[in-house]
Scaffold this motif. Sequence first.
Motif, PDB file in Angstrom:
ATOM      1  N   THR A   1       0.849  -1.185   0.000  1.00 41.84           N
ATOM      2  CA  THR A   1       0.000   0.000   0.000  1.00 41.84           C
ATOM      3  C   THR A   1       0.891   1.245   0.000  1.00 41.84           C
ATOM      4  OG1 THR A   1      -0.082   0.353   2.397  1.00 41.84           O
ATOM      5  CG2 THR A   1      -1.605  -1.300   1.477  1.00 41.84           C
ATOM      6  N   PRO A   2       0.314   2.427  -0.152  1.00 36.58           N
ATOM      7  CA  PRO A   2       1.126   3.648  -0.089  1.00 36.58           C
ATOM      8  C   PRO A   2       1.911   3.787   1.208  1.00 36.58           C
ATOM      9  CG  PRO A   2      -0.991   4.145  -1.076  1.00 36.58           C
ATOM     10  CD  PRO A   2      -1.066   2.728  -0.584  1.00 36.58           C
ATOM     11  N   GLN A   3       1.433   3.170   2.267  1.00 42.04           N
ATOM     12  CA  GLN A   3       2.150   3.240   3.545  1.00 42.04           C
ATOM     13  C   GLN A   3       3.503   2.531   3.492  1.00 42.04           C
ATOM     14  OE1 GLN A   3      -1.369   2.799   3.445  1.00 42.04           O
ATOM     15  NE2 GLN A   3      -1.284   5.004   3.846  1.00 42.04           N
ATOM     16  N   ASP A   4       3.690   1.686   2.487  1.00 41.40           N
ATOM     17  CA  ASP A   4       4.957   0.968   2.349  1.00 41.40           C
ATOM     18  C   ASP A   4       6.010   1.756   1.572  1.00 41.40           C
ATOM     19  OD1 ASP A   4       4.286  -1.607   3.624  1.00 41.40           O
ATOM     20  OD2 ASP A   4       2.838  -1.783   1.981  1.00 41.40           O
ATOM     21  N   LEU A   5       5.629   2.886   0.997  1.00 39.85           N
ATOM     22  CA  LEU A   5       6.559   3.637   0.148  1.00 39.85           C
ATOM     23  C   LEU A   5       7.809   4.086   0.894  1.00 39.85           C
ATOM     24  CD1 LEU A   5       4.352   5.916  -2.134  1.00 39.85           C
ATOM     25  CD2 LEU A   5       5.563   3.815  -2.742  1.00 39.85           C
ATOM     26  N   SER A   6       7.656   4.483   2.144  1.00 40.08           N
ATOM     27  CA  SER A   6       8.831   4.960   2.884  1.00 40.08           C
ATOM     28  C   SER A   6       9.841   3.836   3.085  1.00 40.08           C
ATOM     29  CB  SER A   6       8.412   5.544   4.234  1.00 40.08           C
ATOM     30  OG  SER A   6       7.756   4.580   5.032  1.00 40.08           O
ATOM     31  N   ARG A   7       9.368   2.622   3.295  1.00 35.96           N
ATOM     32  CA  ARG A   7      10.270   1.475   3.439  1.00 35.96           C
ATOM     33  C   ARG A   7      10.955   1.161   2.107  1.00 35.96           C
ATOM     34  NH1 ARG A   7       9.503  -1.933   8.010  1.00 35.96           N
ATOM     35  NH2 ARG A   7       7.670  -1.486   9.273  1.00 35.96           N
ATOM     36  N   ILE A   8      10.195   1.238   1.023  1.00 41.05           N
ATOM     37  CA  ILE A   8      10.776   0.966  -0.290  1.00 41.05           C
ATOM     38  C   ILE A   8      11.780   2.047  -0.656  1.00 41.05           C
ATOM     39  CG2 ILE A   8      10.289   0.613  -2.744  1.00 41.05           C
ATOM     40  CD1 ILE A   8       7.533  -0.463  -1.890  1.00 41.05           C
ATOM     41  N   GLU A   9      11.510   3.275  -0.261  1.00 41.45           N
ATOM     42  CA  GLU A   9      12.450   4.360  -0.524  1.00 41.45           C
ATOM     43  C   GLU A   9      13.805   4.072   0.118  1.00 41.45           C
ATOM     44  OE1 GLU A   9      12.958   9.181   0.206  1.00 41.45           O
ATOM     45  OE2 GLU A   9      10.954   8.299   0.071  1.00 41.45           O
ATOM     46  N   VAL A  10      13.788   3.486   1.307  1.00 42.23           N
ATOM     47  CA  VAL A  10      15.044   3.117   1.978  1.00 42.23           C
ATOM     48  C   VAL A  10      15.793   2.072   1.152  1.00 42.23           C
ATOM     49  CG1 VAL A  10      16.052   2.015   4.012  1.00 42.23           C
ATOM     50  CG2 VAL A  10      14.226   3.699   4.286  1.00 42.23           C
ATOM     51  N   LEU A  11      15.069   1.098   0.599  1.00 39.78           N
ATOM     52  CA  LEU A  11      15.710   0.067  -0.225  1.00 39.78           C
ATOM     53  C   LEU A  11      16.309   0.681  -1.492  1.00 39.78           C
ATOM     54  CD1 LEU A  11      13.077  -2.838  -0.053  1.00 39.78           C
ATOM     55  CD2 LEU A  11      14.931  -2.311   1.552  1.00 39.78           C
ATOM     56  N   ILE A  12      15.588   1.624  -2.085  1.00 40.41           N
ATOM     57  CA  ILE A  12      16.072   2.266  -3.311  1.00 40.41           C
ATOM     58  C   ILE A  12      17.381   3.008  -3.055  1.00 40.41           C
ATOM     59  CG2 ILE A  12      15.563   4.073  -5.023  1.00 40.41           C
ATOM     60  CD1 ILE A  12      12.574   3.295  -4.704  1.00 40.41           C
ATOM     61  N   THR A  13      17.500   3.596  -1.890  1.00 39.64           N
ATOM     62  CA  THR A  13      18.644   4.476  -1.620  1.00 39.64           C
ATOM     63  C   THR A  13      19.780   3.781  -0.871  1.00 39.64           C
ATOM     64  OG1 THR A  13      17.520   5.286   0.381  1.00 39.64           O
ATOM     65  CG2 THR A  13      17.215   6.557  -1.638  1.00 39.64           C
ATOM     66  N   ARG A  14      19.635   2.491  -0.579  1.00 34.19           N
ATOM     67  CA  ARG A  14      20.706   1.746   0.083  1.00 34.19           C
ATOM     68  C   ARG A  14      21.172   0.598  -0.812  1.00 34.19           C
ATOM     69  NH1 ARG A  14      18.963  -1.015   4.667  1.00 34.19           N
ATOM     70  NH2 ARG A  14      21.145  -1.478   5.094  1.00 34.19           N
ATOM     71  N   LYS A  15      22.478   0.408  -0.901  1.00 32.54           N
ATOM     72  CA  LYS A  15      23.064  -0.617  -1.772  1.00 32.54           C
ATOM     73  C   LYS A  15      22.547  -0.450  -3.200  1.00 32.54           C
ATOM     74  CE  LYS A  15      23.866  -3.901   1.978  1.00 32.54           C
ATOM     75  NZ  LYS A  15      23.819  -5.282   2.454  1.00 32.54           N
ATOM     76  N   SER A  16      22.487   0.798  -3.628  1.00 35.54           N
ATOM     77  CA  SER A  16      21.844   1.135  -4.905  1.00 35.54           C
ATOM     78  C   SER A  16      22.724   0.813  -6.098  1.00 35.54           C
ATOM     79  CB  SER A  16      21.508   2.629  -4.933  1.00 35.54           C
ATOM     80  OG  SER A  16      20.828   3.037  -3.775  1.00 35.54           O
ATOM     81  N   TRP A  17      22.150   0.143  -7.052  1.00 35.85           N
ATOM     82  CA  TRP A  17      22.736  -0.032  -8.385  1.00 35.85           C
ATOM     83  C   TRP A  17      21.608  -0.416  -9.304  1.00 35.85           C
ATOM     84  CZ3 TRP A  17      26.573   2.299 -10.233  1.00 35.85           C
ATOM     85  CH2 TRP A  17      27.286   1.865 -11.351  1.00 35.85           C
ATOM     86  N   TRP A  18      21.851  -0.430 -10.600  1.00 34.56           N
ATOM     87  CA  TRP A  18      20.748  -0.589 -11.536  1.00 34.56           C
ATOM     88  C   TRP A  18      20.001  -1.908 -11.384  1.00 34.56           C
ATOM     89  CZ3 TRP A  18      20.858  -4.787 -14.631  1.00 34.56           C
ATOM     90  CH2 TRP A  18      22.099  -5.361 -14.929  1.00 34.56           C
ATOM     91  N   ASP A  19      20.673  -2.942 -10.876  1.00 34.00           N
ATOM     92  CA  ASP A  19      20.033  -4.264 -10.816  1.00 34.00           C
ATOM     93  C   ASP A  19      18.846  -4.285  -9.848  1.00 34.00           C
ATOM     94  OD1 ASP A  19      21.859  -3.863  -8.740  1.00 34.00           O
ATOM     95  OD2 ASP A  19      22.625  -5.906  -8.755  1.00 34.00           O
ATOM     96  N   THR A  20      19.050  -3.812  -8.623  1.00 28.49           N
ATOM     97  CA  THR A  20      17.937  -3.779  -7.673  1.00 28.49           C
ATOM     98  C   THR A  20      16.940  -2.680  -8.025  1.00 28.49           C
ATOM     99  OG1 THR A  20      19.291  -2.432  -6.185  1.00 28.49           O
ATOM    100  CG2 THR A  20      19.178  -4.796  -5.729  1.00 28.49           C
ATOM    101  N   ILE A  21      17.432  -1.581  -8.560  1.00 24.14           N
ATOM    102  CA  ILE A  21      16.538  -0.474  -8.918  1.00 24.14           C
ATOM    103  C   ILE A  21      15.543  -0.913  -9.984  1.00 24.14           C
ATOM    104  CG2 ILE A  21      16.426   1.836  -9.920  1.00 24.14           C
ATOM    105  CD1 ILE A  21      17.590   1.629  -7.009  1.00 24.14           C
ATOM    106  N   ASP A  22      16.019  -1.642 -10.983  1.00 24.68           N
ATOM    107  CA  ASP A  22      15.119  -2.079 -12.047  1.00 24.68           C
ATOM    108  C   ASP A  22      14.076  -3.077 -11.527  1.00 24.68           C
ATOM    109  OD1 ASP A  22      16.575  -0.431 -13.644  1.00 24.68           O
ATOM    110  OD2 ASP A  22      17.527  -2.006 -14.831  1.00 24.68           O
ATOM    111  N   ALA A  23      14.431  -3.863 -10.527  1.00 23.34           N
ATOM    112  CA  ALA A  23      13.455  -4.776  -9.922  1.00 23.34           C
ATOM    113  C   ALA A  23      12.438  -4.002  -9.089  1.00 23.34           C
ATOM    114  CB  ALA A  23      14.174  -5.810  -9.057  1.00 23.34           C
ATOM    115  N   LEU A  24      12.883  -2.956  -8.417  1.00 19.58           N
ATOM    116  CA  LEU A  24      11.972  -2.150  -7.599  1.00 19.58           C
ATOM    117  C   LEU A  24      11.070  -1.272  -8.462  1.00 19.58           C
ATOM    118  CD1 LEU A  24      14.427  -1.281  -4.692  1.00 19.58           C
ATOM    119  CD2 LEU A  24      12.422  -2.782  -4.562  1.00 19.58           C
TER     120      LEU A  24
END
Length: 219
Positions: free
Chosen positions: A89-112
């Motif tokens: 749900t939209p309430q999960d966006l803040s948690r996903i934002e943390v994943l996007i900005t940690r250990k970031s590279w194109w491989d995980t970003i494209d999956a997210l």
Amino acid sequence: MPNTQQILMQLQGVANAQKAIEMAAYMKNRFDFLGIPTPLRRKLCKPLFKEMKPKTLDWDFVESCWESPYREMQYVATDYLNVSVEQLTPQDLSRIEVLITRKSWWDTIDALDKVIGGIFLNFPEIRSQLIHWSQHDNIWLRRVAIDCQLSLKQQTDKALLSEVIQNNFGQPEFFINKAIGWALREYGKTNPDWVKNFVQQYREMMAPLSVREALKRLK
């Protein structure tokens, strides 16, 4: 219910040291790998994910995977989020934002990208958050905002796509300009005339890479 350690042990049981070296090199040696190809990883995890089908998503599991030193465990987390997207749900966006900005590279970003796209389909009210991300200092949040509609085809919000792309004109970053071209190229499979008109209108403001990628399959 399987936990992170159980899944890691399963993956370690099929680890391939030579493949790990090759996979790490492909990712510019930014991460450590076990050396497990995607099809095998997904085959091993599929039955485990079926066991993990509670009414609410297990964020402790996701975050534990993200803490792992092995890149495959971040892939496990993104696979789990993708198969569980209907629970998000939209309430999960803040948690996903943390994943996007940690250990970031194109491989995980494209999956997210796909995860965010799935949430957007169910909750179009996150539109304003995607616009905010498209103007963020973090390039990976920008990339997700641009590419989260890659698989939406006829359900693509054209106005949103146009806005997040325009918010990124003039960026020197390769991953942003590539993302713009990719988003347009994919939507061009569904609506080629819209993409051609967009490029014609904004060509002078677009990076050459974005233009090339956008028109690659359009005559």
